[in-house]
Design an enzyme around this catalytic site. Structure first.
Site, PDB file in Angstrom:
ATOM      1  CB  SER A 185       1.299  -7.847  -1.073  1.00 30.38           C
ATOM      2  OG  SER A 185       1.408  -6.430  -1.425  1.00 30.38           O
ATOM      3  CG  ASP A 231       3.575  -5.484  -5.780  1.00 30.05           C
ATOM      4  OD1 ASP A 231       3.554  -4.942  -4.646  1.00 30.05           O
ATOM      5  OD2 ASP A 231       2.963  -6.456  -5.960  1.00 30.05           O
ATOM      6  CD  GLU A 266      -4.349  -1.359  -8.433  1.00 31.16           C
ATOM      7  OE1 GLU A 266      -5.231  -1.976  -8.459  1.00 31.16           O
ATOM      8  OE2 GLU A 266      -3.577  -1.967  -7.328  1.00 31.16           O
ATOM      9  CB  ALA A 325     -17.253  -6.661  -3.226  1.00 31.72           C
ATOM     10  N   GLY A 335     -11.727  -7.355  -3.371  1.00 34.46           N
ATOM     11  CA  GLY A 335     -11.207  -8.705  -3.742  1.00 34.46           C
ATOM     12  C   GLY A 335     -10.278  -9.273  -2.916  1.00 34.46           C
ATOM     13  CB  THR A 336      -7.412  -8.695  -1.116  1.00 31.50           C
ATOM     14  OG1 THR A 336      -7.707  -7.173  -0.737  1.00 31.50           O
ATOM     15  CG2 THR A 336      -6.938  -8.448  -2.650  1.00 31.50           C
ATOM     16  NE  ARG A 339     -10.500  -2.392  -0.453  1.00 31.87           N
ATOM     17  CZ  ARG A 339      -9.952  -3.094   0.563  1.00 31.87           C
ATOM     18  NH1 ARG A 339     -10.346  -2.412   1.745  1.00 31.87           N
ATOM     19  NH2 ARG A 339      -9.142  -4.030   0.409  1.00 31.87           N
TER      20      ARG A 339
END
Ligand code: NG1
Ligand code: ZN
Length: 526
Positions: free
Chosen positions: A64, A284, A374, A495, A497-498, A503
């Protein structure tokens, strides 16, 4: 199976000292660490397809918006959705096996657990983005698939949403569109032309697309140049160099623009009120933007896209005379001003879910028109079966016909920069709005997003759609104390996820306050 596994696994070794986790974006990390992961993910894709009686499963090799040296892999379920959550754990288990024997054991456990008939032929569609590491990872994925009897179709370079479309089309006996790139282009461009024509639009469209030097560049060019160029008086793709892999997402693309709140590189002579948009590396995500007379940069992000879509669909539904519900789904990162505008001005129900589009997608299914985005520009619109049964291209009601073609134009499997782009461009024309009118519906609260490196991000546990920390104990109370010192203050910590980080998000009435609040909360987290 044992024999072919032993043969095919040669050369695919789990690196030491790394633990893999199938997260919100599948597996994603430095490409050099991924060989074994894609091999085991290939195995799992074949098992998943066999378990689902040979339905087609998708494998997308992409990272991505991440830098060029990263890559990743994610699985797509038969209706084009993300892999079912229950199977994410199996993907993780297989990827973390450190010997062939352990891998065989885990495979047998999955086969037994789901009573999988290994004689069922599996069917898998596979594609990748433009990264340099893609071809080698593809090869290893195919080794994994070949451990079992699998029908494999390699589609080469595609955007992530194209692959989602293809998987659904491949499982839908023609009712969703032809399972080919041409089928995807045809579906979108026919819907686009119909909406334009039946509504008597005659002003042509102008857009400059920043394609992040990713796979979206050739794909959007192909779609528009070969099918609908006559509807544009200006269409240009910049940052369209996929030959040089080092340029991917570099100083351009949706993530760069959203994070830095400025134009990407290579926009030629920016003119006030011209509309621009940026895709991310696998197309995307999309964000739009323009500059004002005073050359101020104005971002039209996922929240602005949601609010435009919501206001348009509310109007359209009234004109159809149909009784249909509209709802918007956001995450905690949605700007507070957008949530307020949606619920207080548009009076549309707004739901908040944890980060990751699978969560938003799921909740959006509760509405006839479920709009989810998002803030970073990843999202789409879902239409219920109830709605799909009520709309038709042959209706005598123009609004019902328009709604029908919007259900064709919008990629309901997943956020799709190309489909979202065409949809927004048409809606702006239908509303006779320019970027400035679009932007004037509400003003974003100033906000700041920080990344904090901590010893162990797993210590940070949240509830309330990630807006409240339950662990470490007492930290939320301290955050609340800081937030209360600022007018319109809001801040939360979670936290990632990636990435291996925590954050911190903060918003407040002024830019300075949002920065000060974010900094203070970050200090509490360290
Ligand atoms: P994490 O790293 O969990 O914050 C990021 C984005 C998500 C989502 C995923 C998957 C932010 C703040 N977070 O997740 O919205 O897009 O990546 O790509 O933008
Ligand atoms: Zn992406």
């Amino acid at each position: 199976m044992e024999l072919s596994l032993k043969k095919l696994s040669q050369g695919h070794l789990k690196p030491n000292n790394v633990t893999f986790q199938y997260g919100t974006a599948g597996f994603r990390m430095k490409a050099s660490l991924l060989d074994y992961v894609v091999f085991t993910t290939g195995i799992l894709a074949a098992l998943r397809s066999k378990y689902l009686q040979g339905k087609t499963i998708g494998i997308m090799i992409t990272a991505s918006h991440n830098p060029p040296e990263d890559n990743g892999v994610k699985l797509v379920d038969p209706m084009g959705e993300m892999l079912a959550q229950t199977w994410e754990a199996h993907a993780t288990t297989l990827a973390n096996t450190s010997s062939i024997e352990a891998l065989i054991d885990e495979i047998i456990k999955i086969v037994d657990l789901f009573e999988i008939d290994l004689k069922t032929q599996s069917s898998v569609f596979i594609a990748r983005d433009s990264r340099e590491s893609g071809p080698a990872l593809l090869k290893s994925t195919i080794d994994g698939l070949n451990v079992f009897d699998s029908a494999i179709r390699d589609f080469g370079l595609l955007t992530t949403p194209q692959l989602h479309y293809l998987v659904r089309a491949g499982n839908s006996n023609g009712s969703f569109g032809h399972p080919s790139s041409e089928g995807y282009y045809a579906k979108l461009s026919i819907a686009f032309k119909q909406i334009y024509k039946i509504n008597g639009l005659n002003n042509k469209i102008s857009i400059i697309v920043d394609a992040a030097n990713g796979i979206g560049a050739p794909k959007v060019q192909e779609l528009i140049h070969d099918n609908i160029l006559e509807y544009f008086d200006h269409f240009l793709v910049v940052n369209n160099n996929i030959e040089n892999p080092r340029l991917l997402n570099y100083n351009c693309g949706a993530d760069f623009v959203k994070t830095n709140q400025k134009l990407p590189e290579n926009i030629p002579n920016p003119e006030p009120f011209n509309l621009y948009c940026s895709f991310d590396g696998d197309a995307d995500r999309i964000v739009f933007y323009y500059i004002t007379e005073e050359k101020h940069f104005q971002l039209l992000d996922g929240d602005k896209i949601s609010t435009l879509l919501a206001s348009y669909f509310i109007k359209l539904i009234k004109l159809t005379g149909l009784d249909l519900s509209v709802g918007v789904v956001q995450t905690a990162y949605a700007n507070g001003a957008s949530t307020k505008y949606l619920s207080e001005v548009l009076k549309v129900p707004v739901e908040c879910t944890p980060t990751g589009v699978k969560h938003l997608h799921h909740v959006a299914q509760n509405f006839d028109i479920g709009i989810y985005f998002e803030a970073n520009g990843h999202g789409t619109v879902l239409f219920s079966d109830n709605l799909l049964n009520k709309v038709s291209p042959t209706s005598s009601n123009l609004s019902i016909k328009t709604l029908y073609y919007l259900t064709e134009l919008i990629n309901q499997t997943v956020g799709d920069a190309i489909s979202d782009c065409l949809t927004i461009l048409l809606i702006l024309k239908l509303l006779d709005n320019g970027p400035n009118e679009w932007n004037s519906n509400y003003q974003d609260l100033p906000n700041k997003l920080l990344k904090v490196i901590v010893n162990d991000r797993n210590l940070f546990k949240t509830t309330n759609a990630e807006r409240t920390l339950v662990q470490p104990k007492g930290l939320q109370m301290k955050i609340d104390e800081k937030v209360n010192q600022y007018p319109n203050g809001r801040s939360f910590v979670r936290a990632s996820g990636t990435e291996d980080a925590v954050r911190v998000y903060a918003e407040a009435a002024t830019k300075d306050d949002s920065i000060a609040l974010a900094d203070q909360v970050a200090e509490l987290v360290k």
